[in-house]
Design a protein around this motif. Structure first.
Motif, PDB file in Angstrom:
ATOM      1  N   ASP A   1      11.551   3.875  -2.761  1.00  0.00           N
ATOM      2  CA  ASP A   1      10.933   3.893  -1.434  1.00  0.00           C
ATOM      3  C   ASP A   1       9.481   3.433  -1.502  1.00  0.00           C
ATOM      4  O   ASP A   1       8.772   3.475  -0.504  1.00  0.00           O
ATOM      5  N   ARG A   2       9.069   2.994  -2.690  1.00  0.00           N
ATOM      6  CA  ARG A   2       7.670   2.624  -2.893  1.00  0.00           C
ATOM      7  C   ARG A   2       7.509   1.108  -2.898  1.00  0.00           C
ATOM      8  O   ARG A   2       7.632   0.443  -3.922  1.00  0.00           O
TER       9      ARG A   2
ATOM     10  N   THR B   1       5.288  -2.263  -0.591  1.00  0.00           N
ATOM     11  CA  THR B   1       4.102  -2.487   0.230  1.00  0.00           C
ATOM     12  C   THR B   1       4.376  -2.373   1.724  1.00  0.00           C
ATOM     13  O   THR B   1       3.454  -2.237   2.520  1.00  0.00           O
ATOM     14  N   ASP B   2       5.658  -2.430   2.123  1.00  0.00           N
ATOM     15  CA  ASP B   2       5.992  -2.329   3.543  1.00  0.00           C
ATOM     16  C   ASP B   2       6.606  -0.983   3.910  1.00  0.00           C
ATOM     17  O   ASP B   2       7.177  -0.831   4.984  1.00  0.00           O
ATOM     18  N   THR B   3       6.516   0.016   3.010  1.00  0.00           N
ATOM     19  CA  THR B   3       7.047   1.347   3.298  1.00  0.00           C
ATOM     20  C   THR B   3       5.919   2.370   3.314  1.00  0.00           C
ATOM     21  O   THR B   3       4.842   2.147   2.750  1.00  0.00           O
ATOM     22  N   GLU B   4       6.186   3.496   3.916  1.00  0.00           N
ATOM     23  CA  GLU B   4       5.160   4.543   4.021  1.00  0.00           C
ATOM     24  C   GLU B   4       4.704   5.005   2.639  1.00  0.00           C
ATOM     25  O   GLU B   4       3.507   5.258   2.415  1.00  0.00           O
ATOM     26  N   ALA B   5       5.629   5.116   1.688  1.00  0.00           N
ATOM     27  CA  ALA B   5       5.282   5.605   0.355  1.00  0.00           C
ATOM     28  C   ALA B   5       4.390   4.637  -0.422  1.00  0.00           C
ATOM     29  O   ALA B   5       3.617   5.057  -1.288  1.00  0.00           O
TER      30      ALA B   5
ATOM     31  N   GLN C   1       2.626   1.836   1.191  1.00  0.00           N
ATOM     32  CA  GLN C   1       1.650   1.152   2.043  1.00  0.00           C
ATOM     33  C   GLN C   1       0.227   1.544   1.662  1.00  0.00           C
ATOM     34  O   GLN C   1      -0.071   2.699   1.405  1.00  0.00           O
ATOM     35  N   ASP C   2      -0.648   0.529   1.616  1.00  0.00           N
ATOM     36  CA  ASP C   2      -2.064   0.710   1.288  1.00  0.00           C
ATOM     37  C   ASP C   2      -2.295   1.113  -0.161  1.00  0.00           C
ATOM     38  O   ASP C   2      -3.401   1.530  -0.532  1.00  0.00           O
ATOM     39  N   ASN C   3      -1.267   1.017  -1.009  1.00  0.00           N
ATOM     40  CA  ASN C   3      -1.404   1.279  -2.442  1.00  0.00           C
ATOM     41  C   ASN C   3      -1.018   0.035  -3.222  1.00  0.00           C
ATOM     42  O   ASN C   3      -0.298  -0.822  -2.721  1.00  0.00           O
TER      43      ASN C   3
END
Length: 257
Positions: free
Chosen positions: A43-44, A46-50, A52-54
């Motif tokens: 689930d990790r 760049t386009d997922t909540e987990a 995103q921004d990491n």
């Protein structure tokens, strides 16, 4: 580099320039199935909540021309490809340039499974990955358990290791991933357990993996969390000489504890 690894290096150096043409159909299937399983794998992104921004980074080991890397690169911050073959790394980097992602997808020649890995491959650029992938290569590794241990150590805590490889013949009788047989044929004949490796036979160590095989390999490598295994319904199709071959493969994943 062991003699066995050197045999693989030489073989894939020779294969590199026509690899995409020879295995075009199989590469498309691998790409399609990887994309279809992306959220099953992790689930990790760049386009997922987990994710995103990491920074989300992946290592593709024994990367060849970079099929999996090119497929997943749009959802990653950084992609590192490593292979023992100079010519395959050339193809990997050429492909990254062709699709204009060379800024985040870079390949390097190295043997990360040797007992003397160069110091430059121990730094932060080559560790703390969110994902390590090995596609259609584990059966070429001399010591699969050691390979998963050493590559798994480059994952972050909870990082994912993904394997795509050949289903052992003993696993075929049990449907989608429920087989409990072992397909560890260690001979180097052209056909073992029903798999015909042709001119690559001398580079193959293990003739397929069942669900049980993969679970044990992952657990032995400290990658025992959240194990999943699925047989891919679409066979890989490729040509060897005038013959067409169909191979059943699986996709498996587990996480570092």
């Amino acid at each position: 580099m062991t003699d066995f690894t050197e045999a693989n290096r030489k073989y894939f150096d020779q294969m590199a320039t026509n690899y995409k043409d020879r295995f075009a159909s199989a590469m498309k299937t691998l790409s399609d199935q990887t994309l279809e399983h992306r959220l099953w794998l992790s689930d990790r992104w760049t386009d997922t909540e987990a994710g995103q921004d990491n920074e989300v980074k992946m290592l593709e080991y024994a990367c060849g021309p970079g099929v999996i890397s090119m497929t997943l690169a749009p959802y990653l911050s950084k992609v590192v490809g490593i292979d023992v073959s100079d010519n395959m790394i050339d193809e990997f980097n050429r492909n990254a340039k062709l699709i204009d992602i060379a800024d985040k997808m870079v390949g390097y020649k190295a043997d990360l499974l040797s007992d003397s890995v160069p110091a430059e491959f121990s730094g932060p650029h080559f560790t703390e990955f969110d994902m390590v992938t090995i596609s259609m290569a584990l059966h070429h590794f001399e010591y699969p358990q050691m390979a998963l241990q050493r590559l798994g150590s480059r994952l972050k805590k909870d990082g994912v290791c993904m394997i795509i490889d050949i289903l052992s013949r003993s696993g075929h009788d049990h449907g989608h991933g429920d087989g409990h047989g072992h397909g560890h044929g260690h001979g180097h004949g052209e056909e073992t357990h029903g798999h015909n490796f042709g001119d690559a036979a001398h580079t193959v160590k293990t003739h397929g993996f069942s669900r049980e095989d993969m679970q044990k390999l992952f657990e032995g490598a400290g990658l025992g969390r959240a194990f999943k295994y699925e047989v891919i319904p679409e066979e890989l199709v490729f040509n060897k000489g005038e013959k067409t071959h169909n191979v059943t493969v699986f996709i498996a994943r587990a996480q570092r504890s």
